[in-house]
Design a protein around this motif. Structure first.
Motif, PDB file in Angstrom:
ATOM      1  N   ASN A 127       0.896  -1.273   0.063  1.00 44.64           N
ATOM      2  CA  ASN A 127      -0.111   0.078  -0.012  1.00 44.64           C
ATOM      3  C   ASN A 127       0.839   1.291   0.035  1.00 44.64           C
ATOM      4  O   ASN A 127       0.128   2.427   0.191  1.00 44.64           O
ATOM      5  N   SER A 166       2.813  -0.029  -7.034  1.00 38.86           N
ATOM      6  CA  SER A 166       2.120  -0.209  -8.243  1.00 38.86           C
ATOM      7  C   SER A 166       1.982   0.823  -9.165  1.00 38.86           C
ATOM      8  O   SER A 166       2.040   1.095 -10.279  1.00 38.86           O
ATOM      9  N   VAL A 186      -2.557  -2.524  -9.497  1.00 37.31           N
ATOM     10  CA  VAL A 186      -2.873  -1.721  -8.158  1.00 37.31           C
ATOM     11  C   VAL A 186      -4.019  -2.610  -7.468  1.00 37.31           C
ATOM     12  O   VAL A 186      -5.066  -2.511  -7.916  1.00 37.31           O
ATOM     13  N   SER A 187      -3.526  -3.090  -6.594  1.00 40.37           N
ATOM     14  CA  SER A 187      -4.358  -4.190  -5.816  1.00 40.37           C
ATOM     15  C   SER A 187      -5.440  -3.779  -4.730  1.00 40.37           C
ATOM     16  O   SER A 187      -5.068  -2.677  -3.947  1.00 40.37           O
ATOM     17  N   LYS A 231       3.220   9.534  -2.603  1.00 39.98           N
ATOM     18  CA  LYS A 231       2.144  10.317  -2.107  1.00 39.98           C
ATOM     19  C   LYS A 231       2.667  11.738  -1.447  1.00 39.98           C
ATOM     20  O   LYS A 231       1.884  12.248  -0.494  1.00 39.98           O
ATOM     21  N   ASP A 248       1.978  14.282  -2.848  1.00 38.38           N
ATOM     22  CA  ASP A 248       0.930  15.083  -2.854  1.00 38.38           C
ATOM     23  C   ASP A 248      -0.039  15.313  -1.297  1.00 38.38           C
ATOM     24  O   ASP A 248      -0.779  16.297  -1.398  1.00 38.38           O
ATOM     25  N   LYS A 249       0.119  14.424  -0.752  1.00 37.35           N
ATOM     26  CA  LYS A 249      -0.803  14.413   0.722  1.00 37.35           C
ATOM     27  C   LYS A 249      -0.240  15.322   1.560  1.00 37.35           C
ATOM     28  O   LYS A 249      -0.640  15.532   2.619  1.00 37.35           O
ATOM     29  N   SER A 294       2.605   9.913  -7.702  1.00 38.49           N
ATOM     30  CA  SER A 294       2.154   9.290  -8.811  1.00 38.49           C
ATOM     31  C   SER A 294       0.670  10.321  -9.331  1.00 38.49           C
ATOM     32  O   SER A 294       0.596  10.376 -10.574  1.00 38.49           O
ATOM     33  N   LEU A 295       0.123  10.491  -8.250  1.00 37.02           N
ATOM     34  CA  LEU A 295      -0.876  11.559  -8.680  1.00 37.02           C
ATOM     35  C   LEU A 295      -0.771  12.751  -9.559  1.00 37.02           C
ATOM     36  O   LEU A 295      -1.201  13.093 -10.616  1.00 37.02           O
TER      37      LEU A 295
HETATM   38  P1  GDP Z   1       1.179  -0.645  -3.607  1.00 36.07           P
HETATM   39  O1  GDP Z   1       0.539  -1.663  -2.839  1.00 36.07           O
HETATM   40  O2  GDP Z   1       2.415  -0.298  -2.922  1.00 36.07           O
HETATM   41  O3  GDP Z   1       1.491  -1.271  -4.854  1.00 36.07           O
HETATM   42  O4  GDP Z   1       0.260   0.705  -3.550  1.00 36.07           O
HETATM   43  P2  GDP Z   1      -0.888   1.013  -4.861  1.00 36.07           P
HETATM   44  O5  GDP Z   1       0.014   1.640  -5.825  1.00 36.07           O
HETATM   45  O6  GDP Z   1      -1.525  -0.141  -4.924  1.00 36.07           O
HETATM   46  O7  GDP Z   1      -1.332   2.233  -3.930  1.00 36.07           O
HETATM   47  C1  GDP Z   1      -2.129   2.021  -2.562  1.00 36.07           C
HETATM   48  C2  GDP Z   1      -3.198   3.294  -2.595  1.00 36.07           C
HETATM   49  O8  GDP Z   1      -2.508   4.289  -2.523  1.00 36.07           O
HETATM   50  C3  GDP Z   1      -3.917   3.325  -3.768  1.00 36.07           C
HETATM   51  O9  GDP Z   1      -5.434   3.586  -3.281  1.00 36.07           O
HETATM   52  C4  GDP Z   1      -3.489   4.454  -4.695  1.00 36.07           C
HETATM   53  O10 GDP Z   1      -4.589   4.866  -5.471  1.00 36.07           O
HETATM   54  C5  GDP Z   1      -2.912   5.361  -3.669  1.00 36.07           C
HETATM   55  N1  GDP Z   1      -1.703   5.907  -4.115  1.00 36.07           N
HETATM   56  C6  GDP Z   1      -0.465   5.589  -4.892  1.00 36.07           C
HETATM   57  N2  GDP Z   1       0.228   6.440  -5.168  1.00 36.07           N
HETATM   58  C7  GDP Z   1      -0.297   7.548  -4.721  1.00 36.07           C
HETATM   59  C8  GDP Z   1       0.148   9.090  -4.712  1.00 36.07           C
HETATM   60  O11 GDP Z   1       1.128   9.183  -5.368  1.00 36.07           O
HETATM   61  N3  GDP Z   1      -0.768  10.054  -4.542  1.00 36.07           N
HETATM   62  C9  GDP Z   1      -2.005   9.545  -3.768  1.00 36.07           C
HETATM   63  N4  GDP Z   1      -2.748  10.732  -3.246  1.00 36.07           N
HETATM   64  N5  GDP Z   1      -2.353   8.375  -3.715  1.00 36.07           N
HETATM   65  C10 GDP Z   1      -1.451   7.402  -4.050  1.00 36.07           C
END
Ligand code: GDP
Length: 204
Positions: free
Chosen positions: A33, A37, A52-53, A143, A145-146, A176-177
């Motif tokens: 999370n 991905s 993206v799981s 993330k 951007d948060k 990523s956003l």
């Molecule tokens: P993984 O388990 O590491 O592969 O994480 P994911 O890519 O599946 O992302 C986990 C959650 O974080 C998802 O709900 C994504 O939409 C969110 N997320 C991933 N990257 C970003 C980002 O750069 N900005 C924001 N705001 N949300 C993100």
């Protein structure tokens, strides 16, 4: 074309004994999370290249992607997902450790961490395993951007301070956003591949 834009899915591997023999690879690892991905998809400009799981921690597969010219990106299973039974987690964390320590094809590690809580205990464990290999680690604080600009700068400084004096360890902000920090990742990973190609032509 930029390095990541050419990325294509290659294969899925279920255990360490069946990893491809050829090629050089850069691994992406991170807590479940953390945004791994999403980062791979954003870098590749592809919405569903890496999955993206919706149920983090379920897929314990190692996914291989191909940059061309026998250069690979290895998407390692996310670690630390709380709802996976402890014994299963321990097993996977051990396999990750074995991969990070023993994989000769591996030339560098991109460690994905949520910018709001970087360097958790498990992240540190991954670093402890990998750093003795002498290979480089580039950390993405995802993330971003948060966080406000001010908070981003503060957290970046804090992690940089922890890495001070260890040139093997580098860190940057990423989102990523917002597609923030993409060029820097390209630059770092591109340099790793270029150095590995140079080593090979040197006959090293
Ligand atoms: P993984 O388990 O590491 O592969 O994480 P994911 O890519 O599946 O992302 C986990 C959650 O974080 C998802 O709900 C994504 O939409 C969110 N997320 C991933 N990257 C970003 C980002 O750069 N900005 C924001 N705001 N949300 C993100």
């Amino acid at each position: 074309m930029s390095l990541f834009r050419g990325l294509q899915f290659l294969t899925t591997v279920n255990d360490l004994r069946t990893l491809p023999q050829e090629g050089v690879e850069v691994a992406f690892a991170g807590r479940s999370n953390a945004g791994k991905s999403s980062a791979i998809n954003t870098l590749a400009n592809h919405t569903r290249l890496a999955f993206v799981s919706k149920t983090p921690g379920r897929t314990q597969h190692i996914n291989y992607f191909d940059f061309g010219a026998e250069r690979r990106l290895v998407d390692l299973p996310g670690y630390g997902y709380a709802e996976v039974p402890a014994a299963v987690r321990a097993h996977w964390e051990k396999l990750l450790g074995q991969y990070l320590v023993g994989r000769s094809n591996l030339i560098g590690l991109v460690l994905i961490m949520d910018a709001r809580r970087p360097l958790t205990e498990l992240d540190r464990r991954m670093l402890d395993w990998f750093l003795p290999t002498g290979k480089p680690v580039h950390c993405l604080l995802t993330k971003a951007d948060k966080l406000s600009r001010q908070e981003q700068t503060k957290i970046l400084r804090e992690v940089e301070k922890e890495f001070d004096g260890q040139p093997q360890l580098t860190v940057q902000l990423f989102s990523s956003l917002k597609k923030q920090g993409m060029e820097k990742v390209e630059e770092v990973v591109g340099a790793w591949f270029a150095a590995a190609a140079g080593d090979m032509t040197d006959g090293a």
